[in-house]
Design an enzyme around this catalytic site. Structure first.
Site, PDB file in Angstrom:
ATOM      1  N   TYR A  48      -6.209 -26.964  22.173  1.00  0.00           N
ATOM      2  CA  TYR A  48      -5.881 -26.194  20.980  1.00  0.00           C
ATOM      3  C   TYR A  48      -5.493 -27.150  19.855  1.00  0.00           C
ATOM      4  CZ  TYR A  48      -3.666 -22.862  17.827  1.00  0.00           C
ATOM      5  OH  TYR A  48      -3.335 -22.117  16.728  1.00  0.00           O
ATOM      6  N   ASP A  62       4.219 -26.318   7.226  1.00  0.00           N
ATOM      7  CA  ASP A  62       3.111 -25.424   7.575  1.00  0.00           C
ATOM      8  C   ASP A  62       3.153 -24.179   6.685  1.00  0.00           C
ATOM      9  OD1 ASP A  62       1.003 -24.167   8.881  1.00  0.00           O
ATOM     10  OD2 ASP A  62       2.292 -23.352  10.472  1.00  0.00           O
ATOM     11  N   ASP A  89      -6.936 -23.694  14.545  1.00  0.00           N
ATOM     12  CA  ASP A  89      -6.234 -22.773  13.662  1.00  0.00           C
ATOM     13  C   ASP A  89      -6.806 -22.929  12.255  1.00  0.00           C
ATOM     14  OD1 ASP A  89      -4.430 -21.442  12.039  1.00  0.00           O
ATOM     15  OD2 ASP A  89      -2.658 -22.505  12.758  1.00  0.00           O
ATOM     16  N   HIS A 116      -9.398 -19.266  14.798  1.00  0.00           N
ATOM     17  CA  HIS A 116      -8.777 -17.982  14.500  1.00  0.00           C
ATOM     18  C   HIS A 116      -8.401 -17.902  13.021  1.00  0.00           C
ATOM     19  CE1 HIS A 116      -4.618 -19.621  14.637  1.00  0.00           C
ATOM     20  NE2 HIS A 116      -4.931 -20.195  15.785  1.00  0.00           N
ATOM     21  N   ASN A 213       0.804 -17.144  22.454  1.00  0.00           N
ATOM     22  CA  ASN A 213       1.306 -18.370  21.844  1.00  0.00           C
ATOM     23  C   ASN A 213       2.693 -18.676  22.404  1.00  0.00           C
ATOM     24  OD1 ASN A 213       2.083 -20.482  20.206  1.00  0.00           O
ATOM     25  ND2 ASN A 213       2.236 -19.260  18.336  1.00  0.00           N
TER      26      ASN A 213
END
Length: 299
Positions: A48, A62, A89, A116, A213
């Site tokens: 991931y 972020d 992501d 995603h 998650n």
């Protein structure tokens, strides 16, 4: 040597086969290409690539500051170093639906197995922070429909992430997940689920794979792989865990240098030089180099 031998389209096909089996697939977060290779060597199912990790690796929070170019470039570097499928992501898709379409094709070209797209407003926030806001359902659905329509490889996984659970509750998350599936999402990422029962409710409501998650210090309890498998979760990610552990170890080593002046007491915590060389296939490079430059110049 150099990069993975499995082509991107084959990684995607094999990933789809595994996902269709219904088993739980484990995707630790890679914070650089070398950690992706270590994840593979340790027997995990995939890699991931977290938007939060990509942001903080640049020293940025972020909150949607990274660009498609930055994300695609770093994701490509990570994905090509492992035979495993890599999911990235893609935040809110980096703009309007047409931008989302471009994002998907760019990530396909970068060798990713899937991405995603989420339903937060811009600028986004970390999924486990308070104060999030989501776009209306129509806008969110357009993003996912654009993503699904844009892909060229049907095995590229379009995953829809919804953050609405923390805003309007579980029922709203279930309704939005159903709308995403109708719009063409292959899988659902319900962010910040609080209990196993909530994951079970999501599983009962959908006929596509769902992702859990397991990020530390967030809204969800840290459930085990077996607990998640028991309620029908198909993919589990630990997005920032490896970075947190690496940074924690680095901080302790720097403290040791300040306090003691050397790292002799930390040697047993370090990856040995031999293990590092083995991980990067040092001997294969050496053999290749020798085979190419095995001539002598006549005088």
């Amino acid at each position: 040597m150099l990069y993975a031998q499995t082509p991107a389209h084959e990684k995607r096909r094999l990933f789809r086969e595994r996902l269709a089996s219904g088993e739980l697939l484990r995707f630790p977060g890679a914070f650089n290409p070398l950690s992706a290779r270590l994840i593979e060597r340790k027997g995990f199912d995939g890699v991931y690539i977290s938007g939060a990790v990509l942001s903080v690796d640049l020293g940025l929070p972020d909150i949607g500051l990274t660009t498609l170019t930055e994300v695609a470039g770093r994701a490509q570097q990570i994905a090509r170093m492992t035979e495993l499928p890599a999911i990235v992501d893609a935040d809110t898709g980096f703009g309007e639906p047409m931008n989302v379409a471009r994002t998907i094709q760019t990530l396909e070209d970068a060798g990713l197995a899937g991405a995603h797209i989420e339903d937060q407003i811009n600028p986004k926030r970390c999924g486990h922070l308070d104060g999030k806001a989501v776009v209306d359902e129509g806008t969110a659905v357009k993003r996912i429909r654009a993503a699904a329509d844009a892909r060229r490889d049907p095995n590229f996984l379009i995953m829809a992430r919804t953050d609405i659970r923390a805003v309007d509750g579980l029922d709203a998350a279930l309704d939005r997940a159903r709308a995403f599936v109708d719009a063409g999402a292959d899988a659902i990422f319900p962010e910040a689920m609080r209990t196993l029962e909530e994951f079970a409710a999501m599983r009962a409501a959908l006929d596509v794979p769902i992702l859990a998650n397991m990020t530390e210090f967030g809204k969800s309890d840290l459930f085990s792989s077996q607990q998640l498998a028991d309620v029908g979760v198909n993919i589990v990610i630990w997005p920032v865990s490896m970075l947190r552990i690496a940074m924690g170890a680095t901080e302790r080593a720097l403290d040791e240098l300040n306090d003691v002046g050397h790292l002799t007491g930390k040697l047993d915590e370090m990856q040995h030089r031999a293990d590092l060389y083995e991980l990067v296939d040092y001997e294969d490079y050496n053999r290749f180099d020798t085979s190419v430059f095995n001539f002598s110049v006549e005088r």
